[in-house]
Design a protein around this motif. Structure first.
Motif, PDB file in Angstrom:
ATOM      1  N   ASN A 246      10.642  -8.437   5.156  1.00 24.42           N
ATOM      2  CA  ASN A 246       9.503  -9.057   4.475  1.00 24.42           C
ATOM      3  C   ASN A 246       8.236  -8.960   5.304  1.00 24.42           C
ATOM      4  OD1 ASN A 246      10.827  -9.801   2.118  1.00 24.42           O
ATOM      5  ND2 ASN A 246      11.467 -11.787   2.942  1.00 24.42           N
ATOM      6  N   LEU A 247       8.360  -9.176   6.609  1.00 23.45           N
ATOM      7  CA  LEU A 247       7.194  -9.108   7.477  1.00 23.45           C
ATOM      8  C   LEU A 247       6.639  -7.683   7.517  1.00 23.45           C
ATOM      9  CD1 LEU A 247       5.465 -10.895   9.345  1.00 23.45           C
ATOM     10  CD2 LEU A 247       6.956 -10.197  11.234  1.00 23.45           C
ATOM     11  N   ALA A 248       7.532  -6.710   7.565  1.00 20.29           N
ATOM     12  CA  ALA A 248       7.095  -5.314   7.627  1.00 20.29           C
ATOM     13  C   ALA A 248       6.425  -4.868   6.337  1.00 20.29           C
ATOM     14  CB  ALA A 248       8.288  -4.414   7.941  1.00 20.29           C
ATOM     15  N   ARG A 249       6.872  -5.414   5.216  1.00 22.75           N
ATOM     16  CA  ARG A 249       6.354  -4.959   3.925  1.00 22.75           C
ATOM     17  C   ARG A 249       5.240  -5.839   3.379  1.00 22.75           C
ATOM     18  NH1 ARG A 249      11.097  -3.856  -0.252  1.00 22.75           N
ATOM     19  NH2 ARG A 249      10.846  -6.108  -0.441  1.00 22.75           N
ATOM     20  N   SER A 250       4.990  -6.977   4.044  1.00 25.35           N
ATOM     21  CA  SER A 250       4.074  -7.953   3.457  1.00 25.35           C
ATOM     22  C   SER A 250       2.656  -7.410   3.295  1.00 25.35           C
ATOM     23  CB  SER A 250       4.051  -9.229   4.302  1.00 25.35           C
ATOM     24  OG  SER A 250       3.642  -8.943   5.633  1.00 25.35           O
ATOM     25  N   HIS A 251       2.205  -6.532   4.207  1.00 24.23           N
ATOM     26  CA  HIS A 251       0.837  -6.014   4.114  1.00 24.23           C
ATOM     27  C   HIS A 251       0.662  -5.124   2.891  1.00 24.23           C
ATOM     28  CE1 HIS A 251       2.928  -2.637   6.024  1.00 24.23           C
ATOM     29  NE2 HIS A 251       1.926  -1.875   5.632  1.00 24.23           N
ATOM     30  N   ARG A 252       1.791  -4.624   2.346  1.00 21.75           N
ATOM     31  CA  ARG A 252       1.732  -3.814   1.126  1.00 21.75           C
ATOM     32  C   ARG A 252       1.907  -4.674  -0.123  1.00 21.75           C
ATOM     33  NH1 ARG A 252       6.131  -0.483   1.027  1.00 21.75           N
ATOM     34  NH2 ARG A 252       7.082  -1.111   3.006  1.00 21.75           N
ATOM     35  N   ASN A 253       2.052  -5.961   0.104  1.00 20.12           N
ATOM     36  CA  ASN A 253       2.218  -6.906  -0.997  1.00 20.12           C
ATOM     37  C   ASN A 253       3.437  -6.579  -1.840  1.00 20.12           C
ATOM     38  OD1 ASN A 253       1.265  -9.333  -2.003  1.00 20.12           O
ATOM     39  ND2 ASN A 253       0.202  -8.356  -3.715  1.00 20.12           N
TER      40      ASN A 253
END
Length: 261
Positions: A246-253
């Motif tokens: 989740n942290l790795a993908r969060s910037h891509r929403n």
């Protein structure tokens, strides 16, 4: 039973005896006989004492428990449960569906217990019927004092229903309780079950809280929650892969992953 083979209470209690010593097949046979003979009992059971003390609701509840808890042992005994369609290839949810039918029958007889409400709610949850799961689980607030992880189940059901504010409230309540317990432990040890029961759900609650903040478009609180999820799992030398992803993908929403264990 030798004298009165259709005596409901004797059949029911013999079934409970086998259930209590983890023998699901004879337990099923006696409980099923009790349910089948409930309407054709000996004449003496028509007295007020027996009418007031005998209830088929509990029988149905324990029949449900057999299919809910003893899936593996029921599954591997082909033909052991004569009146049910059991096959070695059947999926676990099929057994849960049988449990569901018995639990509903118990409820229809005005039988109620925290165990029944939790189990039936979990069956609904596994079938993606989150509103009905909530309807059952919201009866469990008294039990949440002793088993605060119930709040995780309720929070997840709120989350799936799109009620993110209510989900956040459940996760925060669980976090508050478990952080208080975690602060008492100076040296967390993954070999101790009591420590795992604090740090694992605490990490899961923070991950799911991060998912809520992501849905609420609050990136600062989102990232903090994910980091705390990772940190609490690290304290027992484990990884929370949900929070890492989740942290790795969060910037891509990207759509967040919630922990549903």
């Amino acid at each position: 039973l030798k004298l009165e083979p259709e005596y409901f209470s004797a059949l029911h209690l013999t079934g409970l005896y086998h259930y209590s010593i983890r023998q699901p097949v004879p337990a099923y046979r006696y409980l099923k006989r009790a349910a089948d003979t409930y309407g054709s009992q000996p004449d003496f059971t028509k007295e007020d004492f027996y009418q007031e003390t005998e209830s088929i609701g509990e029988t149905y509840a324990y029949l449900g428990n057999i299919f809910y808890y003893f899936f593996d042992r029921v599954k591997t005994r082909r033909g052991a449960l004569e009146d049910e369609i059991i096959d070695n290839e059947i999926e676990k949810l099929a057994n849960y569906s049988i449990a569901e039918q018995y639990y509903i029958a118990a409820s229809n007889q005005d039988y109620n217990s925290p165990e029944l409400n939790y189990n039936l709610g979990r069956i609904y949850y596994l079938k993606n019927n989150y509103s009905m799961a909530l309807d059952r689980w919201l009866h469990l607030y008294d039990e949440a004092v002793r088993s605060p992880e119930i709040m995780m189940s309720i929070g997840n059901a709120f989350y799936h229903n799109g009620n993110f504010e209510s989900a956040r409230g459940e996760y925060l309540k669980l976090i508050s309780i478990l952080e208080y317990e975690a602060d008492k432990i100076r040296n967390p040890d993954s070999r101790r079950e009591s420590h795992l029961k604090i740090f694992q759900p605490l990490s899961s609650a923070y991950n799911n809280l991060g998912a809520v903040y992501q849905q609420l478009n609050d990136p600062q609180r989102r990232d903090l929650a994910y980091w705390k999820s990772i940190d609490f799992m690290k304290r027992i030398d484990q990884e929370n892969e949900y929070a890492r992803v989740n942290l790795a993908r969060s910037h891509r929403n990207a759509e967040p992953l919630i922990d549903e264990n």
